[in-house]
Design an enzyme around this catalytic site. Structure first.
Site, PDB file in Angstrom:
ATOM      1  N   LYS A  29       5.508 -92.378 -99.309  1.00  8.48           N
ATOM      2  CA  LYS A  29       6.492 -93.579 -99.765  1.00  8.48           C
ATOM      3  C   LYS A  29       7.739 -93.423 -98.462  1.00  8.48           C
ATOM      4  O   LYS A  29       7.789 -94.654 -97.939  1.00  8.48           O
ATOM      5  CB  LYS A  29       7.148 -93.352-101.062  1.00  8.48           C
ATOM      6  CG  LYS A  29       8.139 -94.467-101.252  1.00  8.48           C
ATOM      7  CD  LYS A  29       8.227 -94.431-102.897  1.00  8.48           C
ATOM      8  CE  LYS A  29       9.052 -93.463-103.369  1.00  8.48           C
ATOM      9  NZ  LYS A  29      10.521 -94.049-103.281  1.00  8.48           N
ATOM     10  N   SER A  30       7.945 -92.419 -98.046  1.00  9.94           N
ATOM     11  CA  SER A  30       8.972 -92.424 -96.853  1.00  9.94           C
ATOM     12  C   SER A  30       8.628 -92.950 -95.541  1.00  9.94           C
ATOM     13  O   SER A  30       9.088 -93.615 -94.918  1.00  9.94           O
ATOM     14  CB  SER A  30       9.524 -91.096 -96.708  1.00  9.94           C
ATOM     15  OG  SER A  30      10.237 -90.562 -97.769  1.00  9.94           O
ATOM     16  N   ARG A  34       9.419 -96.579 -93.663  1.00  8.84           N
ATOM     17  CA  ARG A  34       9.842 -96.629 -92.372  1.00  8.84           C
ATOM     18  C   ARG A  34       8.991 -97.432 -91.309  1.00  8.84           C
ATOM     19  O   ARG A  34       9.426 -97.971 -90.402  1.00  8.84           O
ATOM     20  CB  ARG A  34      10.080 -95.428 -91.830  1.00  8.84           C
ATOM     21  CG  ARG A  34      11.156 -94.414 -92.410  1.00  8.84           C
ATOM     22  CD  ARG A  34      11.024 -92.953 -92.543  1.00  8.84           C
ATOM     23  NE  ARG A  34      12.295 -92.079 -92.775  1.00  8.84           N
ATOM     24  CZ  ARG A  34      12.792 -92.318 -94.100  1.00  8.84           C
ATOM     25  NH1 ARG A  34      12.133 -92.875 -95.043  1.00  8.84           N
ATOM     26  NH2 ARG A  34      13.837 -91.589 -94.551  1.00  8.84           N
ATOM     27  N   GLY A 103      16.047 -97.201-103.413  1.00  4.09           N
ATOM     28  CA  GLY A 103      17.096 -96.760-102.911  1.00  4.09           C
ATOM     29  C   GLY A 103      16.828 -96.646-101.217  1.00  4.09           C
ATOM     30  O   GLY A 103      17.845 -96.830-100.775  1.00  4.09           O
ATOM     31  N   SER A 176      20.983 -85.761 -96.465  1.00  3.72           N
ATOM     32  CA  SER A 176      20.078 -86.986 -97.275  1.00  3.72           C
ATOM     33  C   SER A 176      19.497 -87.538 -96.190  1.00  3.72           C
ATOM     34  O   SER A 176      20.228 -88.149 -95.148  1.00  3.72           O
ATOM     35  CB  SER A 176      21.289 -87.888 -97.806  1.00  3.72           C
ATOM     36  OG  SER A 176      20.617 -89.193 -97.957  1.00  3.72           O
ATOM     37  N   ASP A 324      12.566 -84.584-104.788  1.00 10.35           N
ATOM     38  CA  ASP A 324      12.041 -85.227-105.453  1.00 10.35           C
ATOM     39  C   ASP A 324      11.139 -84.654-106.360  1.00 10.35           C
ATOM     40  O   ASP A 324      10.423 -85.229-107.321  1.00 10.35           O
ATOM     41  CB  ASP A 324      11.352 -86.485-104.503  1.00 10.35           C
ATOM     42  CG  ASP A 324      12.291 -87.465-104.040  1.00 10.35           C
ATOM     43  OD1 ASP A 324      13.343 -87.600-104.481  1.00 10.35           O
ATOM     44  OD2 ASP A 324      11.758 -88.067-103.048  1.00 10.35           O
ATOM     45  N   ARG A 355      18.624 -86.725-113.283  1.00 10.96           N
ATOM     46  CA  ARG A 355      17.500 -86.114-113.518  1.00 10.96           C
ATOM     47  C   ARG A 355      17.565 -84.560-113.950  1.00 10.96           C
ATOM     48  O   ARG A 355      16.798 -83.958-114.867  1.00 10.96           O
ATOM     49  CB  ARG A 355      16.449 -86.131-112.114  1.00 10.96           C
ATOM     50  CG  ARG A 355      15.689 -87.313-111.912  1.00 10.96           C
ATOM     51  CD  ARG A 355      14.858 -87.215-110.650  1.00 10.96           C
ATOM     52  NE  ARG A 355      14.296 -88.605-110.338  1.00 10.96           N
ATOM     53  CZ  ARG A 355      13.855 -88.935-109.273  1.00 10.96           C
ATOM     54  NH1 ARG A 355      13.723 -88.151-108.261  1.00 10.96           N
ATOM     55  NH2 ARG A 355      13.281 -90.120-108.972  1.00 10.96           N
ATOM     56  N   ARG A 397       9.440 -90.655-111.571  1.00  9.18           N
ATOM     57  CA  ARG A 397       9.002 -89.099-111.384  1.00  9.18           C
ATOM     58  C   ARG A 397       9.107 -88.304-112.947  1.00  9.18           C
ATOM     59  O   ARG A 397       8.318 -87.339-113.063  1.00  9.18           O
ATOM     60  CB  ARG A 397       9.985 -88.439-110.535  1.00  9.18           C
ATOM     61  CG  ARG A 397       9.743 -89.253-109.153  1.00  9.18           C
ATOM     62  CD  ARG A 397      10.078 -88.259-107.887  1.00  9.18           C
ATOM     63  NE  ARG A 397      10.058 -89.052-106.526  1.00  9.18           N
ATOM     64  CZ  ARG A 397       8.891 -89.277-105.998  1.00  9.18           C
ATOM     65  NH1 ARG A 397       7.540 -88.930-106.409  1.00  9.18           N
ATOM     66  NH2 ARG A 397       9.105 -90.133-104.834  1.00  9.18           N
TER      67      ARG A 397
END
Length: 437
Positions: A29-30, A34, A103, A176, A324, A355, A397
């Site tokens: 996903k990351s 990008r 996000g 982060s 995650d 979470r 998740r």
């Protein structure tokens, strides 16, 4: 096992007898996010193979299309072509940039928008409107951008008016990758160099991809620095399988009796492989094979088999490498003998849900002895779990973690809002069912 994924339906899980087979999980996903953003800013056409067709990444595509970028997405083959407008070629959007639940889209795109010669408004779903954006607003304002919150201060929706940016050295209070990436992307346009120093090293996909596209970027410990560029050059991006998606099957194969699962072509970037370290520390049978480098990212096949697990302590600089994966790690800890302590994970409170609270509540309802702390949880594992009703808080998740836990409980487990897995893994239930045959 029967999975019902209509909006108002629940998933009902029965016991796994064993899980065997091979699968390939969706693209990272990351990296998918990008690739869209840097492809949009590059000169030429960027081809992305293995793109994740999850709702979050589709939000990134939609937002950049609204800014005049031509993007072709073949959902059958997961190949995306991004016809870049160049570093200064984005156009003012004619409507609000809707990020949905993403996000990553919100924060990374804000770094790019901070330097544009137009104003734009970002908004998303109810979850996004609660997630903290002050962590990017503060450094980007320091660089020269103007942010105006339209409802709740430091949350979406907000308007960004880009400006002439100057480089800064920002000391981030949190590790982060989203904060770091927003600043580095803004730094592409800034006068002078821009640096970010983190308390621990977060995932480095942005740095690797910026370098591949031709940016001048340096990394030294927990500090990343970028220098202004005149242009970026289109690339071919091969997206590996997402280790965050593989994590559910890693744990399923370890805790289900008489099981062996191989997950092909998974990204094992050293800033993302924390779950493999935790598995090793808990005594898991995990084997890596066919290790290679592809588009600057390490990739491997991961084979797991049923293991006798024991508790461990998870803390410090490993946390950003598995943030995650903590929900499914908590499930693994529930099946391990002894006590597992998770610390330094305050970031869990500001994800799609809190979470820490959600995992404590749901695992407790399954009979797990667990307590939440300010920065994590303490899990006393090894006791049988029983079925219950799971409140996912529409968090993908959480839903996937309890699909695994629910397959190993005594009695039925019902998971509400099971379709929220579409955020990152639309075929999750289908892939899980295939391993049960």
């Amino acid at each position: 096992m029967k999975y019902m994924t209509d909006k108002e339906a629940i998933m009902k899980a029965i016991h796994f007898k064993n899980l065997k087979g091979e699968l390939t999980v969706p693209g990272d996903k990351s990296i998918s996010h990008r690739s869209v953003m840097l492809g949009a800013l590059a000169k030429g056409t960027t081809e992305v193979t293995g793109f994740l067709q999850g709702a979050d990444c589709l939000s990134s595509i939609s937002c950049f299309q609204k800014m005049g970028v031509e993007i072709e997405n073949n959902k059958e083959t997961n190949v995306v072509h991004i016809h870049g407008n160049g570093l200064h070629g984005l156009k003012a959007p004619s409507s609000v940039l809707d990020v949905g639940n993403s996000g990553t889209t919100t924060r990374l795109m804000s770094g790019i928008l901070a330097a544009q010669p137009f104003s734009s408004t970002i908004d998303g779903d109810a979850s996004i409107r609660k997630r903290p954006m002050g962590r990017i607003m503060t450094p980007l304002r320091e660089m020269g951008a103007d942010f105006q919150s339209l409802q709740t201060e430091q949350c979406a929706p907000f308007t960004i008016s880009g400006g002439h940016l100057h480089g800064i050295h920002y000391y981030s209070p949190v590790a982060s990758a989203q904060v770091k990436s927003a600043i580095l992307l803004a730094g592409l346009y800034a006068e002078g160099n821009t640096s970010v120093t983190e308390p621990y090293l977060s995932r480095n996909h942005t740095e690797l991809m910026l370098k591949a596209f031709g940016a001048e970027i340096k990394s030294d410990g927990t500090t990343a620095s970028v220098f202004p560029v005149s242009e970026l050059t289109a690339q071919h991006i091969s997206v590996p399988g997402d280790i965050s998606s593989a994590a559910y099957f890693i744990v399923a194969g370890l805790v289900t009796p008489h099981s062996e699962i191989t997950i092909r072509n998974v990204g094992i970037n050293p800033t993302r492989d924390g779950i493999l370290t935790v598995c090793e520390n808990m005594g898991a049978n995990v084997r890596l094979s066919n290790i290679k480098e592809d588009t600057g990212e390490l990739v491997a096949d991961i084979t797991v088999s049923t293991s006798s697990l024991h508790g461990c302590t998870i803390e410090g600089d490993i946390i950003p490498k598995l943030i995650d994966e903590i929900p499914i790690i908590a499930v693994m800890a529930a099946f391990a003998e002894g006590t597992t302590i998770i610390k330094d994970a305050q970031e869990l409170k500001v994800k799609e849900s809190n979470r820490i609270d959600v995992m404590v509540k749901n695992l407790s309802s399954m009979g797990v002895e667990i307590e939440g702390t300010d920065d994590g949880m303490i899990i006393h594992g090894g006791r049988p779990l029983h079925g219950t009703s799971i409140d996912t808080r529409s968090d993908h998740r959480i839903a996937m973690s309890f699909a695994i836990a629910g397959g190993l409980t005594e009695g039925d487990t019902e998971i509400a809002d099971a379709e929220c897995v579409n955020i990152s893994y639309p075929d999750f239930y289908t892939d899980l069912q295939q391993l049960m045959k």
